[in-house]
Design a protein around this motif. Structure first.
Motif, short mmCIF file in Angstrom:
data_model
loop_
_atom_site.label_atom_id
_atom_site.label_comp_id
_atom_site.label_asym_id
_atom_site.label_seq_id
_atom_site.Cartn_x
_atom_site.Cartn_y
_atom_site.Cartn_z
N GLU B 112 0.83 -1.20 0.00
CA GLU B 112 0.00 0.00 0.00
C GLU B 112 0.87 1.26 0.00
O GLU B 112 0.61 2.22 -0.73
CB GLU B 112 -0.90 -0.01 1.24
N GLY B 113 1.92 1.23 0.81
CA GLY B 113 2.83 2.37 0.85
C GLY B 113 3.51 2.59 -0.49
O GLY B 113 3.70 3.73 -0.94
N ASP B 116 0.99 4.18 -2.75
CA ASP B 116 0.79 5.59 -2.37
C ASP B 116 1.95 6.45 -2.88
O ASP B 116 1.74 7.54 -3.40
CB ASP B 116 0.69 5.72 -0.84
N ALA B 117 3.15 5.95 -2.69
CA ALA B 117 4.33 6.72 -3.13
C ALA B 117 4.32 6.89 -4.65
O ALA B 117 4.65 7.96 -5.17
CB ALA B 117 5.61 6.01 -2.69
N ARG B 119 1.64 6.87 -6.56
CA ARG B 119 0.58 7.81 -6.91
C ARG B 119 1.08 9.25 -6.79
O ARG B 119 0.87 10.09 -7.67
CB ARG B 119 -0.63 7.61 -6.01
N SER B 120 1.78 9.53 -5.68
CA SER B 120 2.30 10.88 -5.47
C SER B 120 3.30 11.26 -6.55
O SER B 120 3.31 12.40 -7.01
CB SER B 120 2.97 10.98 -4.10
N GLU B 121 4.13 10.32 -6.92
CA GLU B 121 5.13 10.60 -7.95
C GLU B 121 4.44 10.88 -9.30
O GLU B 121 4.82 11.80 -10.02
CB GLU B 121 6.10 9.41 -8.08
N LEU B 155 -2.47 5.71 -13.13
CA LEU B 155 -3.07 6.00 -11.82
C LEU B 155 -4.34 5.21 -11.57
O LEU B 155 -4.60 4.76 -10.46
CB LEU B 155 -3.36 7.50 -11.70
N GLU B 159 -5.02 2.70 -8.45
CA GLU B 159 -6.20 2.71 -7.56
C GLU B 159 -6.86 1.33 -7.52
O GLU B 159 -7.24 0.84 -6.47
CB GLU B 159 -7.24 3.74 -8.05
N ALA B 162 -4.72 -1.00 -5.55
CA ALA B 162 -4.80 -0.70 -4.11
C ALA B 162 -6.08 -1.30 -3.52
O ALA B 162 -6.07 -1.82 -2.40
CB ALA B 162 -4.78 0.81 -3.88
#
Lengths: 228, 174
Positions: B112-113, B116-117, B119-121, B155, B159, B162
């Protein structure tokens, strides 16, 4: 803890609808002039978070603070005045009054604050021009396209020069080109007026107009700033 | 991108020197990666050898002689064939992201982390492209849009993955 300098914040927000827990200890904060995207899967609690932050629905637990004041300490009348004067709202659809012209729709928030019709409509016209829909000002919502209607809705949200704009899937009913133009105009106008924008969206291209994103999952909000 | 076909296409409107070709290429297609002079001249040599261009004239100068290239009939046919042939879509089946997610699950790290990382990138890059579009001309906007739609597709996959991490963990025996 409320982050220093934040205009609007929510700490430990919990909200249930019957047996369904929509928010489960969500934290959120936004600074003046900041655009924050609230992302997450359907049913994760994004819209509930927005409604709680805007004082539309009360939280079960936790505290929403706007400009140093707790929303739960305010009377209903004070919260209503806040929503009319300091907050602006944009939703996915169905937000314009069908019986009113676009100009009257855009002027409505100012009329509700007691401003005279002529002055309210002069200000509304300014925003319709900014949003490139002044030419349809005498049309009713049923006579214009979805993209034009959404621009009128943005004009209406900005007409009171709100300090916070709440936008819930503002481009959800639009095609790419119209959605993009609405986002450009919304974020440009917000930057100019230094308004904060809480932008609920599941679309990454829309979230890309934000300064940072918060992801809501299972009723909890995670700030992605500094994750990398 | 086929540099040879692109240079040939640019020659169709009229003969040009190597320098003019590079300038036209960079103006239309070299936003992030301008052509090197060496690439232009090596490509033109190959096109010349294959009979797709010809040297229309040579102007002497202080440095090396400046050749003026013109497209041949065979070159025009070749460009037409290239333009008419659909590009093979990328299958995207060898996904590094998928590999990383599975390995994170198998090794007990936070998948999950990782998502998330990522997605941010992705969003960081999308913000940069969105900002670039604001000040860009139509060409710049369309080039950025192409990249934005691909990043958005990534992305959506992030999702979806995830949301299915628990299922995936069971499926891979983690």
């Amino acid at each position: 803890m409320i982050p220093a300098g934040s205009l609007l914040s929510g700490v430990g927000l919990r909200k249930s609808y019957g047996q369904t827990r929509a928010l489960d200890g969500a934290d959120f904060s936004i600074h003046p002039g900041e655009v924050v995207a609230v992302m997450g899967p359907s049913g994760s609690g994004k819209s509930t978070l927005l409604h709680c932050l805007a004082g539309i629905v009360p939280v079960d637990e936790g505290r929403v603070t706007y400009d140093g004041r707790s929303l739960s300490d305010m009377s209903d009348a004070e919260r209503s005045a806040l929503r009319r004067g300091e907050f602006g709202f944009i939703f996915q659809f169905g937000q314009l009054v069908p019986e009113l012209t676009c100009l009257e729709n855009a002027a409505l928030p100012l009329r509700l604050t007691g401003l005279r019709r002529k002055e309210a409509e002069a200000q509304a016209l300014h925003w319709l021009e900014r949003l490139e829909v002044a030419d349809v000002r005498h049309h009713r919502p049923g006579q214009i396209s979805g993209g034009q209607g959404q621009r009128v809705a943005v004009a209406r949200a900005l007409v009171t020069s709100p300090r916070v704009v709440f936008a819930d899937e503002p481009t959800g009913a639009l095609d790419s080109l119209n959605g993009e133009r609405v986002m450009q105009l919304l974020t440009e106008a917000a930057r100019e007026t230094h308004a904060a924008v809480v932008l609920v969206t599941h679309e990454a291209r829309v979230a890309a107009y934000s300064d940072r994103e918060v992801v809501v999952r299972d009723g909890r909000a995670r700030d992605m700033a500094g994750i990398l | 991108m086929s540099i040879g076909h692109t240079l040939l296409g640019l020659l169709e409107s009229g003969p040009r020197h190597g320098y003019d070709l590079k300038r036209a290429f960079d103006e239309h297609f070299g936003q992030d990666r301008p052509l090197h002079y060496g690439q232009v001249y090596s490509t033109m040599s190959r096109l010349l050898k294959n009979g797709l261009v010809e040297v229309e004239g040579i102007e002497p100068g202080d440095g090396p002689d400046r050749k003026r290239y013109a497209i041949t009939d065979a070159g025009v046919t070749d460009v037409g064939r290239w333009l008419g042939r659909p590009e093979k879509p990328e299958p995207y089946l060898q996904s590094t992201l998928y590999t990383k997610v599975v390995l994170a699950l198998l090794t007990g790290r936070s998948a999950e982390g990782l998502l998330d990382a990522q997605r941010s990138e992705h969003l960081r890059m999308m913000r940069g492209l969105t900002e670039r579009k604001r000040g860009g001309d139509l060409a710049d906007q369309l080039i950025c849009d192409h990249a934005l739609f691909h990043l958005e597709a990534d992305l959506r996959w992030l999702e979806l993955t995830a949301a299915r991490l628990d299922q995936l963990a069971k499926a891979v025996g983690a």
